[in-house]
Design a protein around this motif. Structure first.
Motif, short mmCIF file in Angstrom:
data_model
loop_
_atom_site.label_atom_id
_atom_site.label_comp_id
_atom_site.label_asym_id
_atom_site.label_seq_id
_atom_site.Cartn_x
_atom_site.Cartn_y
_atom_site.Cartn_z
N LEU A 17 0.85 -1.18 0.00
CA LEU A 17 0.00 0.00 0.00
C LEU A 17 0.89 1.23 0.00
O LEU A 17 2.03 1.20 0.44
CB LEU A 17 -0.99 0.02 1.17
CG LEU A 17 -0.51 0.15 2.60
CD1 LEU A 17 -0.19 1.60 2.95
CD2 LEU A 17 -1.57 -0.37 3.53
N ASN A 18 0.34 2.29 -0.54
CA ASN A 18 1.04 3.57 -0.61
C ASN A 18 0.12 4.64 -0.05
O ASN A 18 -1.06 4.70 -0.41
CB ASN A 18 1.42 3.91 -2.05
CG ASN A 18 2.57 3.07 -2.53
OD1 ASN A 18 3.71 3.45 -2.35
ND2 ASN A 18 2.27 1.92 -3.12
N LYS A 19 0.65 5.45 0.83
CA LYS A 19 -0.11 6.55 1.41
C LYS A 19 0.56 7.86 1.04
O LYS A 19 1.73 8.08 1.33
CB LYS A 19 -0.18 6.41 2.95
CG LYS A 19 -0.89 7.56 3.64
CD LYS A 19 -2.32 7.70 3.19
CE LYS A 19 -3.02 8.88 3.86
NZ LYS A 19 -4.25 9.23 3.19
N ASP A 20 -0.19 8.73 0.37
CA ASP A 20 0.25 10.08 0.06
C ASP A 20 -0.31 11.04 1.09
O ASP A 20 -1.45 10.89 1.53
CB ASP A 20 -0.30 10.54 -1.30
CG ASP A 20 0.31 9.82 -2.48
OD1 ASP A 20 1.46 9.37 -2.37
OD2 ASP A 20 -0.36 9.75 -3.53
N PHE A 21 0.48 12.01 1.48
CA PHE A 21 0.02 13.08 2.35
C PHE A 21 1.00 14.22 2.25
O PHE A 21 2.06 14.10 1.62
CB PHE A 21 -0.15 12.61 3.81
CG PHE A 21 1.09 12.02 4.41
CD1 PHE A 21 1.98 12.80 5.13
CD2 PHE A 21 1.37 10.67 4.25
CE1 PHE A 21 3.12 12.25 5.66
CE2 PHE A 21 2.52 10.12 4.79
CZ PHE A 21 3.40 10.91 5.50
N LEU A 62 -3.74 -4.11 5.73
CA LEU A 62 -2.31 -4.32 5.97
C LEU A 62 -1.91 -3.35 7.08
O LEU A 62 -1.28 -3.73 8.06
CB LEU A 62 -1.52 -4.05 4.68
CG LEU A 62 -0.02 -4.26 4.78
CD1 LEU A 62 0.32 -5.69 5.15
CD2 LEU A 62 0.64 -3.87 3.46
N VAL A 63 -2.32 -2.10 6.91
CA VAL A 63 -2.20 -1.07 7.95
C VAL A 63 -3.22 0.00 7.57
O VAL A 63 -3.49 0.22 6.39
CB VAL A 63 -0.76 -0.50 8.05
CG1 VAL A 63 -0.33 0.16 6.77
CG2 VAL A 63 -0.60 0.45 9.22
N ASN A 64 -3.79 0.65 8.54
CA ASN A 64 -4.79 1.69 8.29
C ASN A 64 -4.09 2.93 7.72
O ASN A 64 -3.17 3.47 8.33
CB ASN A 64 -5.49 2.03 9.61
CG ASN A 64 -6.65 2.97 9.42
OD1 ASN A 64 -6.59 3.91 8.64
ND2 ASN A 64 -7.72 2.73 10.15
N PHE A 65 -4.52 3.36 6.54
CA PHE A 65 -3.95 4.54 5.88
C PHE A 65 -3.90 5.75 6.81
O PHE A 65 -2.92 6.49 6.85
CB PHE A 65 -4.77 4.94 4.65
CG PHE A 65 -4.62 4.05 3.46
CD1 PHE A 65 -3.42 3.95 2.78
CD2 PHE A 65 -5.71 3.34 2.98
CE1 PHE A 65 -3.29 3.14 1.66
CE2 PHE A 65 -5.60 2.55 1.85
CZ PHE A 65 -4.39 2.45 1.19
N ALA A 66 -4.98 5.96 7.55
CA ALA A 66 -5.10 7.15 8.41
C ALA A 66 -4.03 7.16 9.50
O ALA A 66 -3.53 8.23 9.87
CB ALA A 66 -6.49 7.23 9.03
N LEU A 67 -3.65 6.00 10.00
CA LEU A 67 -2.64 5.94 11.05
C LEU A 67 -1.26 6.34 10.52
O LEU A 67 -0.50 7.00 11.23
CB LEU A 67 -2.58 4.54 11.65
CG LEU A 67 -3.85 4.12 12.41
CD1 LEU A 67 -3.75 2.67 12.85
CD2 LEU A 67 -4.11 5.04 13.59
N ILE A 68 -0.96 5.96 9.30
CA ILE A 68 0.32 6.35 8.69
C ILE A 68 0.40 7.86 8.58
O ILE A 68 1.39 8.49 8.97
CB ILE A 68 0.48 5.71 7.30
CG1 ILE A 68 0.51 4.19 7.39
CG2 ILE A 68 1.71 6.26 6.58
CD1 ILE A 68 1.73 3.61 8.04
N LYS A 69 -0.67 8.47 8.09
CA LYS A 69 -0.68 9.92 7.94
C LYS A 69 -0.54 10.60 9.30
O LYS A 69 0.26 11.52 9.47
CB LYS A 69 -1.95 10.40 7.26
CG LYS A 69 -2.03 11.91 7.17
CD LYS A 69 -3.33 12.41 6.59
CE LYS A 69 -3.38 13.92 6.64
NZ LYS A 69 -4.68 14.44 6.21
N GLU A 70 -1.28 10.15 10.28
CA GLU A 70 -1.28 10.81 11.59
C GLU A 70 0.09 10.72 12.27
O GLU A 70 0.49 11.67 12.95
CB GLU A 70 -2.36 10.24 12.49
CG GLU A 70 -2.50 10.95 13.82
CD GLU A 70 -2.68 12.47 13.72
OE1 GLU A 70 -2.20 13.19 14.62
OE2 GLU A 70 -3.30 12.96 12.75
#
Length: 148
Positions: A17-21, A62-70
């Motif tokens: 997964l990829n998280k942009d912020f 896999l991991v919650n996107f929101a947690l990575i951003k926070e």
């Protein structure tokens, strides 16, 4: 950052997964060699965090996107990075808040969080854009990323 294409890190995991912020922060580089960057200035940093693994958690993530951003936005947005003495150090060039060190620090923070997850995902890379024309990619050595 819609439809941004990032260089990918090769891997054999089932999920990626990829998280942009983004976050806004000021910094200065405490080195004469940094030229104008010795003075306090700010950036809108654009980040992409790549996480991979083979198992999903109890929520099917896999991991919650929101947690990575926070983890990152909540810590660095609208700050002077140099003030974060847990992450950066004005005496040690390996901990000056350069783009390279900020990217590595993002990886360290994300991976420390992931290490506490029962499904053990790994952060493969952090892409960090500091300006429209300059970015850094941090990829840990395979041993660090896979915790072998």
């Amino acid at each position: 950052m819609l439809q941004q294409i990032y260089p990918s890190a090769p891997h054999d995991y089932s999920y990626e997964l990829n998280k942009d912020f983004q976050f806004d922060a000021a910094h200065f580089v405490p080195s004469e060699a940094a030229g104008k960057c010795q003075r306090i200035h700010g950036h809108t940093y654009y980040a992409n965090v790549t996480v991979a693994g083979d198992e999903l958690d109890e929520s099917g993530f896999l991991v919650n996107f929101a947690l990575i951003k926070e983890l990152i936005h909540g810590r660095f947005d609208h700050t002077l990075l140099n003030d974060d003495s847990a992450s950066f150090d004005g005496e040690n060039p390996d901990r000056f808040p350069t783009t390279e060190v900020v990217a590595r620090t993002v990886w360290e923070l994300v991976q420390a969080y992931l290490d506490g997850m029962p499904n053990k995902p790994v952060c493969l890379q952090v892409y960090l854009r500091e300006t429209p024309t300059s970015y850094c990619i941090y990829r840990p050595k395979r041993k660090a990323a896979s915790h072998e």
